[in-house]
Design a protein around this motif. Structure first.
Motif, short mmCIF file in Angstrom:
data_model
loop_
_atom_site.label_atom_id
_atom_site.label_comp_id
_atom_site.label_asym_id
_atom_site.label_seq_id
_atom_site.Cartn_x
_atom_site.Cartn_y
_atom_site.Cartn_z
N ALA A 52 -19.89 24.97 -23.13
CA ALA A 52 -19.96 24.09 -21.95
C ALA A 52 -19.00 24.60 -20.88
CB ALA A 52 -19.62 22.66 -22.34
N ALA A 53 -19.44 24.51 -19.65
CA ALA A 53 -18.57 24.88 -18.53
C ALA A 53 -17.57 23.76 -18.28
CB ALA A 53 -19.41 25.11 -17.27
N PRO A 54 -16.28 24.06 -18.29
CA PRO A 54 -15.27 23.00 -18.10
C PRO A 54 -15.50 22.16 -16.84
CG PRO A 54 -14.21 25.03 -18.80
CD PRO A 54 -15.66 25.36 -18.55
N ALA A 55 -15.99 22.78 -15.78
CA ALA A 55 -16.22 22.04 -14.53
C ALA A 55 -17.37 21.04 -14.66
CB ALA A 55 -16.51 23.02 -13.39
N ARG A 56 -18.17 21.15 -15.72
CA ARG A 56 -19.30 20.25 -15.91
C ARG A 56 -18.99 19.14 -16.92
NH1 ARG A 56 -23.59 22.07 -13.26
NH2 ARG A 56 -25.18 21.07 -14.54
N LEU A 57 -17.73 19.09 -17.37
CA LEU A 57 -17.26 18.02 -18.26
C LEU A 57 -16.41 17.07 -17.43
CD1 LEU A 57 -16.17 20.22 -21.31
CD2 LEU A 57 -18.37 19.08 -20.94
N HIS A 58 -16.82 15.82 -17.38
CA HIS A 58 -16.16 14.85 -16.51
C HIS A 58 -15.56 13.73 -17.33
CE1 HIS A 58 -17.94 16.87 -13.07
NE2 HIS A 58 -19.01 16.98 -13.84
N GLN A 59 -14.29 13.44 -17.07
CA GLN A 59 -13.58 12.40 -17.80
C GLN A 59 -13.43 11.17 -16.93
OE1 GLN A 59 -9.92 13.97 -19.41
NE2 GLN A 59 -10.87 15.94 -19.84
N VAL A 60 -13.74 10.03 -17.54
CA VAL A 60 -13.64 8.73 -16.86
C VAL A 60 -12.85 7.82 -17.77
CG1 VAL A 60 -14.94 6.78 -15.93
CG2 VAL A 60 -15.90 9.08 -15.79
N GLU A 61 -11.92 7.07 -17.19
CA GLU A 61 -11.13 6.13 -17.98
C GLU A 61 -11.46 4.70 -17.59
OE1 GLU A 61 -6.98 6.98 -18.22
OE2 GLU A 61 -7.33 9.10 -18.66
N VAL A 62 -11.49 3.85 -18.60
CA VAL A 62 -11.70 2.41 -18.41
C VAL A 62 -10.59 1.68 -19.18
CG1 VAL A 62 -14.20 2.61 -18.03
CG2 VAL A 62 -13.32 2.31 -20.36
N PRO A 63 -10.37 0.40 -18.88
CA PRO A 63 -9.27 -0.30 -19.54
C PRO A 63 -9.38 -0.38 -21.06
CG PRO A 63 -10.01 -1.53 -17.63
CD PRO A 63 -10.99 -0.41 -17.84
N GLY A 64 -10.56 -0.72 -21.58
CA GLY A 64 -10.70 -0.88 -23.02
C GLY A 64 -12.10 -0.54 -23.47
N ALA A 65 -12.34 -0.71 -24.77
CA ALA A 65 -13.63 -0.38 -25.36
C ALA A 65 -14.77 -1.19 -24.78
CB ALA A 65 -13.56 -0.59 -26.88
N PHE A 66 -14.52 -2.45 -24.49
CA PHE A 66 -15.56 -3.34 -24.02
C PHE A 66 -16.17 -2.87 -22.70
CE2 PHE A 66 -17.22 -7.57 -22.72
CZ PHE A 66 -17.89 -7.89 -23.90
N GLU A 67 -15.40 -2.12 -21.91
CA GLU A 67 -15.87 -1.63 -20.61
C GLU A 67 -16.66 -0.33 -20.70
OE1 GLU A 67 -12.85 -4.55 -20.24
OE2 GLU A 67 -12.58 -2.59 -21.16
N ILE A 68 -16.69 0.30 -21.86
CA ILE A 68 -17.35 1.60 -21.99
C ILE A 68 -18.87 1.52 -21.79
CG2 ILE A 68 -17.86 3.50 -23.58
CD1 ILE A 68 -14.99 3.23 -24.61
N PRO A 69 -19.59 0.58 -22.41
CA PRO A 69 -21.05 0.60 -22.24
C PRO A 69 -21.53 0.49 -20.79
CG PRO A 69 -20.48 -0.75 -24.13
CD PRO A 69 -19.19 -0.41 -23.42
#
Length: 175
Positions: A52-69
């Motif tokens: 995988a190209a590192p530039a095509r991997l995107h990280q997103v943070e949310v407060p907790g598990a419940f917000e992931i879906p």
């Protein structure tokens, strides 16, 4: 989740080809980020090692598990991502709240992939009797590295399988 070794996954030319063009989002919860980010970072390392190209991997943070879906749904429905990986630790704090949260998160992630057609992978784990002692945190950090690698392997294999099926379906239509 499919538990494979990097040797099995990396031997596939289809896997490497699928990953080279794939855009993958990794959504991680900030709750117990010292543990959760081990899975996120391990997934990034493994996906990169698999092609995988590192530039095509995107990280997103949310407060907790419940917000992931919901975040996974937004990313998947955008049409800009080929896969989404969700990472979280859901703590059993002695009340049954963790059971409801775990079920909601996993059900939500499954619904996202079925509704959007974008593969979604879960590293949303509920360790039994999680205690934030240094010994146990060390154990869970190592465990989350392994789970992040497993999620990356499953993601890579799934993207390759989808590419193969897409090619097969295109051939069937042309025939």
């Amino acid at each position: 989740m499919n538990q494979t070794t990097i040797a099995n996954v990396s031997s596939s030319q289809a896997t490497r080809a699928a990953l080279q063009q794939a855009r993958i989002a990794i959504v991680s919860a900030n709750w117990h980020s010292d543990v959760v980010h081990q899975a996120r970072d391990a997934a990034v390392r493994r996906l990169t090692a698999l092609g995988a190209a590192p530039a095509r991997l995107h990280q997103v943070e949310v407060p907790g598990a419940f917000e992931i879906p919901l975040m996974a749904q937004k990313l998947a429905a955008s049409g800009q991502f080929d896969a989404v990986i969700g990472c979280a630790v859901i703590v059993n704090g002695g009340i049954y709240h963790h059971e409801f949260v775990s079920a909601a998160v996993v059900d939500g992630l499954m619904r996202v992939q079925l509704d959007t057609g974008v593969p979604v992978f879960s590293v949303a784990l509920t360790p039994h009797n999680f205690q934030p002692t240094e010994d146990l945190l060390g154990f869970f950090r190592c465990h989350f590295v392994h789970k992040g690698e497993e999620a990356a392997d499953a993601c890579a294999q799934t993207l390759a399988a989808h590419a193969d099926i897409d090619a097969l379906l295109t051939q069937a239509v042309a025939a």
